[in-house]
Design a protein around this motif. Structure first.
Motif, PDB file in Angstrom:
ATOM      1  N   ILE A 118      15.123   2.545   0.428  1.00  0.00           N
ATOM      2  CA  ILE A 118      14.042   1.693  -0.067  1.00  0.00           C
ATOM      3  C   ILE A 118      13.043   2.576  -0.792  1.00  0.00           C
ATOM      4  CG2 ILE A 118      12.347  -0.076   0.532  1.00  0.00           C
ATOM      5  CD1 ILE A 118      14.534   0.810   3.320  1.00  0.00           C
ATOM      6  N   VAL A 119      12.662   2.167  -2.012  1.00  0.00           N
ATOM      7  CA  VAL A 119      11.811   2.996  -2.861  1.00  0.00           C
ATOM      8  C   VAL A 119      10.669   2.171  -3.429  1.00  0.00           C
ATOM      9  CG1 VAL A 119      11.720   4.510  -4.885  1.00  0.00           C
ATOM     10  CG2 VAL A 119      13.817   4.400  -3.502  1.00  0.00           C
ATOM     11  N   SER A 120       9.460   2.736  -3.405  1.00  0.00           N
ATOM     12  CA  SER A 120       8.321   2.096  -4.044  1.00  0.00           C
ATOM     13  C   SER A 120       7.317   3.181  -4.440  1.00  0.00           C
ATOM     14  CB  SER A 120       7.675   1.065  -3.112  1.00  0.00           C
ATOM     15  OG  SER A 120       6.621   0.395  -3.787  1.00  0.00           O
ATOM     16  N   ALA A 121       6.165   2.729  -4.938  1.00  0.00           N
ATOM     17  CA  ALA A 121       5.067   3.619  -5.303  1.00  0.00           C
ATOM     18  C   ALA A 121       3.779   3.038  -4.767  1.00  0.00           C
ATOM     19  CB  ALA A 121       4.981   3.795  -6.824  1.00  0.00           C
ATOM     20  N   GLU A 122       2.899   3.892  -4.287  1.00  0.00           N
ATOM     21  CA  GLU A 122       1.635   3.421  -3.700  1.00  0.00           C
ATOM     22  C   GLU A 122       0.816   2.605  -4.691  1.00  0.00           C
ATOM     23  OE1 GLU A 122       0.783   3.386  -0.733  1.00  0.00           O
ATOM     24  OE2 GLU A 122       1.522   5.138   0.346  1.00  0.00           O
ATOM     25  N   ASP A 123       0.915   2.963  -5.976  1.00  0.00           N
ATOM     26  CA  ASP A 123       0.076   2.298  -6.978  1.00  0.00           C
ATOM     27  C   ASP A 123       0.772   1.139  -7.675  1.00  0.00           C
ATOM     28  OD1 ASP A 123       1.857   3.818  -8.435  1.00  0.00           O
ATOM     29  OD2 ASP A 123       0.380   4.556  -9.863  1.00  0.00           O
ATOM     30  N   ASP A 124       1.885   0.675  -7.133  1.00  0.00           N
ATOM     31  CA  ASP A 124       2.548  -0.511  -7.698  1.00  0.00           C
ATOM     32  C   ASP A 124       1.588  -1.692  -7.577  1.00  0.00           C
ATOM     33  OD1 ASP A 124       4.072  -2.728  -8.321  1.00  0.00           O
ATOM     34  OD2 ASP A 124       5.764  -2.168  -7.048  1.00  0.00           O
ATOM     35  N   ARG A 125       1.201  -2.265  -8.702  1.00  0.00           N
ATOM     36  CA  ARG A 125       0.234  -3.356  -8.697  1.00  0.00           C
ATOM     37  C   ARG A 125       0.796  -4.653  -8.130  1.00  0.00           C
ATOM     38  NH1 ARG A 125      -3.095  -2.424 -14.439  1.00  0.00           N
ATOM     39  NH2 ARG A 125      -4.062  -0.445 -13.797  1.00  0.00           N
ATOM     40  N   PHE A 126       2.099  -4.709  -7.874  1.00  0.00           N
ATOM     41  CA  PHE A 126       2.690  -5.854  -7.204  1.00  0.00           C
ATOM     42  C   PHE A 126       2.747  -5.651  -5.687  1.00  0.00           C
ATOM     43  CE2 PHE A 126       5.238  -7.373 -11.153  1.00  0.00           C
ATOM     44  CZ  PHE A 126       4.091  -7.994 -11.639  1.00  0.00           C
ATOM     45  N   GLY A 127       2.195  -4.554  -5.202  1.00  0.00           N
ATOM     46  CA  GLY A 127       2.068  -4.349  -3.767  1.00  0.00           C
ATOM     47  C   GLY A 127       3.366  -4.125  -3.022  1.00  0.00           C
ATOM     48  N   THR A 128       4.366  -3.541  -3.664  1.00  0.00           N
ATOM     49  CA  THR A 128       5.662  -3.412  -2.992  1.00  0.00           C
ATOM     50  C   THR A 128       5.728  -2.235  -2.022  1.00  0.00           C
ATOM     51  OG1 THR A 128       6.667  -2.045  -4.741  1.00  0.00           O
ATOM     52  CG2 THR A 128       6.825  -4.445  -4.986  1.00  0.00           C
ATOM     53  N   ALA A 129       4.741  -1.347  -2.028  1.00  0.00           N
ATOM     54  CA  ALA A 129       4.777  -0.232  -1.079  1.00  0.00           C
ATOM     55  C   ALA A 129       4.684  -0.752   0.356  1.00  0.00           C
ATOM     56  CB  ALA A 129       3.649   0.755  -1.375  1.00  0.00           C
ATOM     57  N   GLY A 130       3.792  -1.701   0.595  1.00  0.00           N
ATOM     58  CA  GLY A 130       3.691  -2.288   1.923  1.00  0.00           C
ATOM     59  C   GLY A 130       4.957  -3.019   2.307  1.00  0.00           C
ATOM     60  N   THR A 131       5.525  -3.744   1.354  1.00  0.00           N
ATOM     61  CA  THR A 131       6.784  -4.447   1.600  1.00  0.00           C
ATOM     62  C   THR A 131       7.895  -3.467   1.939  1.00  0.00           C
ATOM     63  OG1 THR A 131       6.120  -6.182   0.048  1.00  0.00           O
ATOM     64  CG2 THR A 131       8.465  -6.032   0.588  1.00  0.00           C
ATOM     65  N   ALA A 132       7.959  -2.356   1.205  1.00  0.00           N
ATOM     66  CA  ALA A 132       8.998  -1.351   1.451  1.00  0.00           C
ATOM     67  C   ALA A 132       8.905  -0.803   2.867  1.00  0.00           C
ATOM     68  CB  ALA A 132       8.869  -0.226   0.429  1.00  0.00           C
ATOM     69  N   ARG A 133       7.693  -0.599   3.352  1.00  0.00           N
ATOM     70  CA  ARG A 133       7.515  -0.077   4.709  1.00  0.00           C
ATOM     71  C   ARG A 133       8.002  -1.090   5.754  1.00  0.00           C
ATOM     72  NH1 ARG A 133       2.696   2.105   2.118  1.00  0.00           N
ATOM     73  NH2 ARG A 133       2.834   4.399   2.180  1.00  0.00           N
ATOM     74  N   ILE A 134       7.729  -2.361   5.520  1.00  0.00           N
ATOM     75  CA  ILE A 134       8.198  -3.398   6.453  1.00  0.00           C
ATOM     76  C   ILE A 134       9.720  -3.432   6.482  1.00  0.00           C
ATOM     77  CG2 ILE A 134       8.274  -5.874   6.905  1.00  0.00           C
ATOM     78  CD1 ILE A 134       5.456  -6.053   5.679  1.00  0.00           C
ATOM     79  N   ILE A 135      10.333  -3.384   5.301  1.00  0.00           N
ATOM     80  CA  ILE A 135      11.798  -3.414   5.223  1.00  0.00           C
ATOM     81  C   ILE A 135      12.393  -2.227   5.968  1.00  0.00           C
ATOM     82  CG2 ILE A 135      13.782  -3.268   3.673  1.00  0.00           C
ATOM     83  CD1 ILE A 135      12.047  -4.674   1.552  1.00  0.00           C
ATOM     84  N   ALA A 136      11.833  -1.042   5.739  1.00  0.00           N
ATOM     85  CA  ALA A 136      12.358   0.168   6.375  1.00  0.00           C
ATOM     86  C   ALA A 136      12.264   0.092   7.892  1.00  0.00           C
ATOM     87  CB  ALA A 136      11.604   1.389   5.861  1.00  0.00           C
ATOM     88  N   ALA A 137      11.243  -0.591   8.386  1.00  0.00           N
ATOM     89  CA  ALA A 137      11.086  -0.730   9.838  1.00  0.00           C
ATOM     90  C   ALA A 137      12.070  -1.725  10.430  1.00  0.00           C
ATOM     91  CB  ALA A 137       9.657  -1.156  10.163  1.00  0.00           C
ATOM     92  N   ARG A 138      12.592  -2.626   9.614  1.00  0.00           N
ATOM     93  CA  ARG A 138      13.474  -3.677  10.131  1.00  0.00           C
ATOM     94  C   ARG A 138      14.955  -3.344  10.009  1.00  0.00           C
ATOM     95  NH1 ARG A 138      10.518  -9.304   8.017  1.00  0.00           N
ATOM     96  NH2 ARG A 138       8.514  -8.923   9.077  1.00  0.00           N
ATOM     97  N   ILE A 139      15.335  -2.519   9.045  1.00  0.00           N
ATOM     98  CA  ILE A 139      16.745  -2.172   8.859  1.00  0.00           C
ATOM     99  C   ILE A 139      17.052  -0.919   9.675  1.00  0.00           C
ATOM    100  CG2 ILE A 139      18.488  -1.448   7.190  1.00  0.00           C
ATOM    101  CD1 ILE A 139      17.121  -3.172   5.109  1.00  0.00           C
ATOM    102  N   ALA A 140      18.111  -0.987  10.459  1.00  0.00           N
ATOM    103  CA  ALA A 140      18.382   0.077  11.424  1.00  0.00           C
ATOM    104  C   ALA A 140      18.632   1.432  10.771  1.00  0.00           C
ATOM    105  CB  ALA A 140      19.570  -0.321  12.300  1.00  0.00           C
ATOM    106  N   VAL A 141      19.422   1.443   9.709  1.00  0.00           N
ATOM    107  CA  VAL A 141      19.777   2.702   9.045  1.00  0.00           C
ATOM    108  C   VAL A 141      19.123   2.712   7.673  1.00  0.00           C
ATOM    109  CG1 VAL A 141      21.657   4.211   8.323  1.00  0.00           C
ATOM    110  CG2 VAL A 141      21.974   2.682  10.282  1.00  0.00           C
ATOM    111  N   ALA A 142      17.940   3.292   7.598  1.00  0.00           N
ATOM    112  CA  ALA A 142      17.164   3.201   6.362  1.00  0.00           C
ATOM    113  C   ALA A 142      16.460   4.517   6.057  1.00  0.00           C
ATOM    114  CB  ALA A 142      16.128   2.084   6.474  1.00  0.00           C
ATOM    115  N   ARG A 143      16.347   4.788   4.768  1.00  0.00           N
ATOM    116  CA  ARG A 143      15.543   5.913   4.271  1.00  0.00           C
ATOM    117  C   ARG A 143      14.484   5.332   3.345  1.00  0.00           C
ATOM    118  NH1 ARG A 143      14.364  10.883   2.516  1.00  0.00           N
ATOM    119  NH2 ARG A 143      14.554  11.442   0.325  1.00  0.00           N
ATOM    120  N   LEU A 144      13.246   5.735   3.540  1.00  0.00           N
ATOM    121  CA  LEU A 144      12.127   5.208   2.776  1.00  0.00           C
ATOM    122  C   LEU A 144      11.522   6.303   1.909  1.00  0.00           C
ATOM    123  CD1 LEU A 144       9.970   2.967   2.216  1.00  0.00           C
ATOM    124  CD2 LEU A 144       8.709   3.897   4.184  1.00  0.00           C
TER     125      LEU A 144
END
Length: 283
Positions: free
Chosen positions: A227-253
């Motif tokens: 899962i890849v994002s950027a802190e300054d993504d104006r669509f706010g996907t960095a927070g979403t990426a962190r949630i996804i990484a916490a939910r998928i068992a085998v994940a790299r963020l």
């Protein structure tokens, strides 16, 4: 990027796709405003790593049909039909922005066919609130842009930096800090939204599914996931990426400090990360 696409029949209507490069197959699913051309654009640096990029146009984009159920789940099933047509049993699947929903659904619904999952700046509503909030005036302007070739053409030439900041959700000031190749990539991503009229139905569909609470059990995904994002993504996907990484068992963020929604200035670095992840098929 000039590329000839093909159109195949699926249980969900016609599906357009193009392929480019040599090597192992790699499915690249485009984001909002895209089509097979944006998929190839997103996959260009990965292609240089020795992959054959397969880039479909999702429902309502360019020549792909718009079925009665245009959900990400049905799109995932249509992509499985594309793999059947191509004789491909299993491959890595990447989805950018709103295309991440279809990619995640593919890993969930067809896990035996997905060797690795890559979610790039994932546009998913996982909190019950749309991370992209528009004022009524902003929404009016955006809707006008996304339904008019003339208005989009005019503004893309008069105020390209503003469109990079709004539609591509990337700070245009970054353009002064990156290479010429990266500035050109940003310009081409914006330019290749034209013709808007051939993508409007798909974009409106993306707006619905990206803004609505995501109907997907991420905890059930067993595929190794990057899962890849950027802190300054104006669509706010960095927070979403962190949630996804916490939910998928085998994940790299990976969260880059800058780069916005098109990971500006990070394209080659990201391609290296993707290639290493895919070839290792793990975290």
């Amino acid at each position: 990027m000039t590329q000839v696409s093909e159109l195949i029949g699926t249980p969900f209507g016609g599906l357009e796709y193009a392929a480019a490069g040599h090597g192992d197959p790699f499915l690249m699913i485009h984001g909002t405003g895209g089509g097979f051309d944006q998929g190839l654009r997103f996959g260009q640096a990965v292609m240089a790593q020795g992959f054959n990029i397969i880039a479909p146009s999702r429902f309502g984009y360019l020549r792909s049909d718009y079925p009665s159920d245009p959900s990400p789940a049905r799109q995932a099933d249509a992509l499985a039909a594309l793999l059947d047509h191509l004789g491909i049993e299993r491959l890595p699947v990447a989805g950018g922005s709103a295309g991440a929903l279809s990619a995640a659904q593919f890993a969930l619904r067809h896990p035996d066919r997905c060797s690795a999952l890559i979610l790039l700046v994932p546009a998913m509503n996982l909190t019950g609130e749309d991370p992209v909030e528009f004022t009524p005036l902003q929404r009016l302007v955006v809707n006008q842009l996304l339904t008019s070739d003339v208005w989009f053409w005019l503004l893309s030439r008069a105020t390209p930096d503003q469109l990079i900041g709004s539609l591509l959700a990337t700070d245009p000031r970054l353009l002064r800090t990156v290479s010429q190749a990266e500035r050109e990539r940003a310009r081409l991503i914006l330019h290749e939204i034209m013709p808007v009229s051939a993508r409007t139905r798909g974009m409106l569909n993306d707006g619905h599914y990206a803004g609505s609470p995501a109907d997907i059990d991420l905890n059930a995904i067993t595929t190794p996931t990057l899962i890849v994002s950027a802190e300054d993504d104006r669509f706010g996907t960095a927070g979403t990426a962190r949630i996804i990484a916490a939910r998928i068992a085998v994940a790299r963020l990976i969260i880059y400090p800058t780069g916005g929604h098109i990971w500006l200035g990070r394209n080659d670095e990201l391609a290296d990360e993707i290639a290493a992840f895919v070839r290792g098929e793990g975290v």
